[in-house]
Design an enzyme around this catalytic site. Structure first.
Site, mmCIF file in Angstrom:
data_model
loop_
_atom_site.group_PDB
_atom_site.id
_atom_site.type_symbol
_atom_site.label_atom_id
_atom_site.label_comp_id
_atom_site.label_asym_id
_atom_site.label_seq_id
_atom_site.Cartn_x
_atom_site.Cartn_y
_atom_site.Cartn_z
ATOM 1 N N SER A 261 -61.806 36.189 73.053
ATOM 2 C CA SER A 261 -62.389 36.687 71.806
ATOM 3 C C SER A 261 -62.623 38.184 71.895
ATOM 4 C CB SER A 261 -63.717 35.982 71.544
ATOM 5 O OG SER A 261 -64.685 36.494 72.441
ATOM 6 N N LYS A 262 -62.904 38.747 70.739
ATOM 7 C CA LYS A 262 -63.216 40.179 70.637
ATOM 8 C C LYS A 262 -64.388 40.521 71.569
ATOM 9 C CE LYS A 262 -65.590 42.117 67.136
ATOM 10 N NZ LYS A 262 -65.965 42.375 65.757
ATOM 11 N N ARG A 263 -65.345 39.604 71.620
ATOM 12 C CA ARG A 263 -66.525 39.844 72.459
ATOM 13 C C ARG A 263 -66.174 39.899 73.954
ATOM 14 N NH1 ARG A 263 -67.945 37.227 68.267
ATOM 15 N NH2 ARG A 263 -67.179 35.277 69.140
#
Ligand code: GLU
Length: 507
Positions: A261-263
């Site tokens: 994910s982006k995170r």
């Protein structure tokens, strides 16, 4: 289907930056289309007004341009099936939704958001589907005249698919093989919303049909939607024209646990988006591969290797080679772990391989942005050839090449001063005289021989002089072979740098 022209599509919703998985989806579609002489269509799926983000569509188009994955048909270039933006096609979807209602495969639902919310709160695992639809306010439970009146009065309503109970729907996925679903698992998805916009489910099917899409690669996360789509293809009488599906495996976190994910990118310090994305709402900037200094060639290469190989140990492929070699059979079913070190390795390999004329286009602005004057392209070419082996990301060219355009602003004095002697000063003075007499073109090998001979003559180990010489020329302990650096800097500049450094080393 056999003689039909291959047509694939990338159908992003413009909701933000493009995750690398999205670009991999584009790439697989593109490779498949080009391999079969087909068309690649970009269709913008912007029917969810609530999630629409201004700027995201331009970002997607720029991203495809950066990667060189140019659509044959798109909102920007047009095409025979225009418009390619679903919001501009709004008027055509209702007809299909109503056709489904007439056939008994869909129905009008008049429940207000508040009523639905109440159900969700009161009924555990509430789903608008076969278990509860008979207790709700829709055209299956209301009398026909009541329904007619509500429609006439423009009472807000949606159209939902009527999922059959206890059926199994199945299809052959090009990657996963036979896939089947139990219809009881899916709720009655909304097809047409109260604002008259279709949902993704209806629009994707209608547009894939109208745009004559033959094959579609998309992320595994869309697999749960497949049964709804399959039923729509069937109910609308288009089953024979349904595209062949390929649901691509997920790109996983480096530890293999879950989708990347982006995170994860922010947490582990690597990019997840193709290009940087600025979120206007939060003011947050998400780093992109492009801005961090990845070449598009490397980016595509690392993406294709996340889930595909050509059956050999070969890992480096240009886009043209990929078009030739691509085959669905060699796409893995299992998810692919993302490894940033490996991603950087691809970039370093591509920096080494890329045509120097192309590299100039990237390197010159990097140097100029830092205030260096780069006016001699032949010289820049030689510099690039000399240092490119040492660069992993494009900005590395600044550290590796800046000293060819400006003398060191600082010296790593700690590495020299403690061991400095007058004999070393004398050596370099002698070396300057020698340089003055060897002519303006320096041959690196010849210079090395002379340097070592002079060191011998003075009774100093050449090894003890090489590091100081390097620091004189570049300021620190880095860079290619020091005699190559001197040869490229030339006689005058090498002499000047030795003289200037001596002042610092001896003060
Ligand atoms: N609009 C969907 C998305 O945002 C497309 C999924 C599909 O390819 O069907 O990815």
């Amino acid at each position: 289907m056999a003689n039909q022209k291959v047509r694939v599509r990338f159908a992003p919703s413009p909701t933000g930056g493009l995750h690398l998985g999205g670009v991999r989806t584009v790439l697989f579609n593109y490779l498949f289309a080009k391999k079969h002489g087909g068309d690649f269509v970009l269709r913008i799926e912007d029917t969810d007004q609530g999630r629409y983000v201004a700027g995201a569509e331009d970002y997607i188009m720029e991203c495809l341009k950066w990667c060189g994955l140019n659509p044959d048909e798109s909102p920007a270039v047009g095409g025979p099936f225009a418009p390619y933006r679903q919001s501009e096609r709004k008027a055509l979807y209702r007809e299909y939704a109503e056709r489904l209602v007439m056939q008994g495969h869909a129905y009008y639902a008049f429940d207000t958001p508040e009523e639905l919310e109440l159900n969700r709160r009161e009924i555990p695992n509430f789903q608008y589907g076969h278990a509860y639809r008979d207790t709700l306010r829709n055209s299956l439970t209301l009398a026909q005249n009541e329904v007619d009146q509500l429609l006439k009065d423009h009472v807000p309503h949606v159209i939902r698919i009527k999922m059959p109970a206890d059926e199994s729907v199945h299809f052959e996925d090009m990657i996963r093989g036979h896939v089947s679903f139990d219809t009881n698992q899916s709720d009655d998805k909304v097809l047409l919303k109260a604002d008259g916009m279709p949902t993704y489910h209806l629009a994707v099917v209608v547009d894939d049909y109208l745009m004559k899409i033959t094959h579609a690669f998309r992320g595994e996360e869309w697999l749960p939607s497949a049964p709804v789509h399959l039923l729509l293809w069937e109910y609308l009488g288009w089953k024979a024209a349904m595209p062949q599906w390929a649901h691509l495996p997920l790109i996983l976190k480096p530890d293999g646990h879950g989708k990347l994910s982006k995170r994860d990118g922010a947490r582990l310090g690597f990019p997840v988006y193709a290009m940087s994305w600025f979120d206007e709402k939060t003011g947050e900037v998400t780093a992109g591969f492009r801005e961090l200094g990845f070449l598009p060639e490397a980016f595509l290469n690392l993406l294709v290797m996340l889930g595909w190989n050509d059956g050999t140990d070969n890992e480096i492929f240009s886009l043209d080679e990929l078009i030739m070699r691509f085959s669905i059979e060699r796409i893995n079913k299992a998810g692919a772990k993302f490894d940033y070190e490996k991603a950087k390795w691809f970039n370093a390999e591509w920096i080494k391989r890329l045509d120097v004329a192309r590299l100039i286009g990237y390197v010159k602005p990097i140097l100029e942005e830092k205030g260096l004057v780069v006016d001699d392209e032949d010289y820049l070419i030689k510099v690039i050839q000399l240092v490119k082996e040492r660069c992993i990301l494009l900005p590395d060219f600044y550290q590796q090449a800046s000293y060819f355009f400006a003398g060191p602003a600082e010296y790593d004095l700690n590495a020299v001063k403690p061991k400095w002697t007058d004999a070393k000063t004398d050596f370099f003075k002698g070396f300057i005289s020698m340089l003055q007499n060897i002519g303006s073109t320096i041959d690196p090998q010849d210079l090395e021989i002379r340097f070592k001979a002079l060191a011998d003559e003075r009774g100093i180990k050449a090894g003890e002089l090489m590091l100081p010489f390097r620091i004189m020329l570049v300021g620190g302990k880095f860079g290619p072979h020091v005699f190559d650096i001197a040869a490229l800097l030339g006689q005058n500049e090498t002499i000047i740098r030795i003289e200037q450094a001596l002042l610092k080393f001896t003060s």
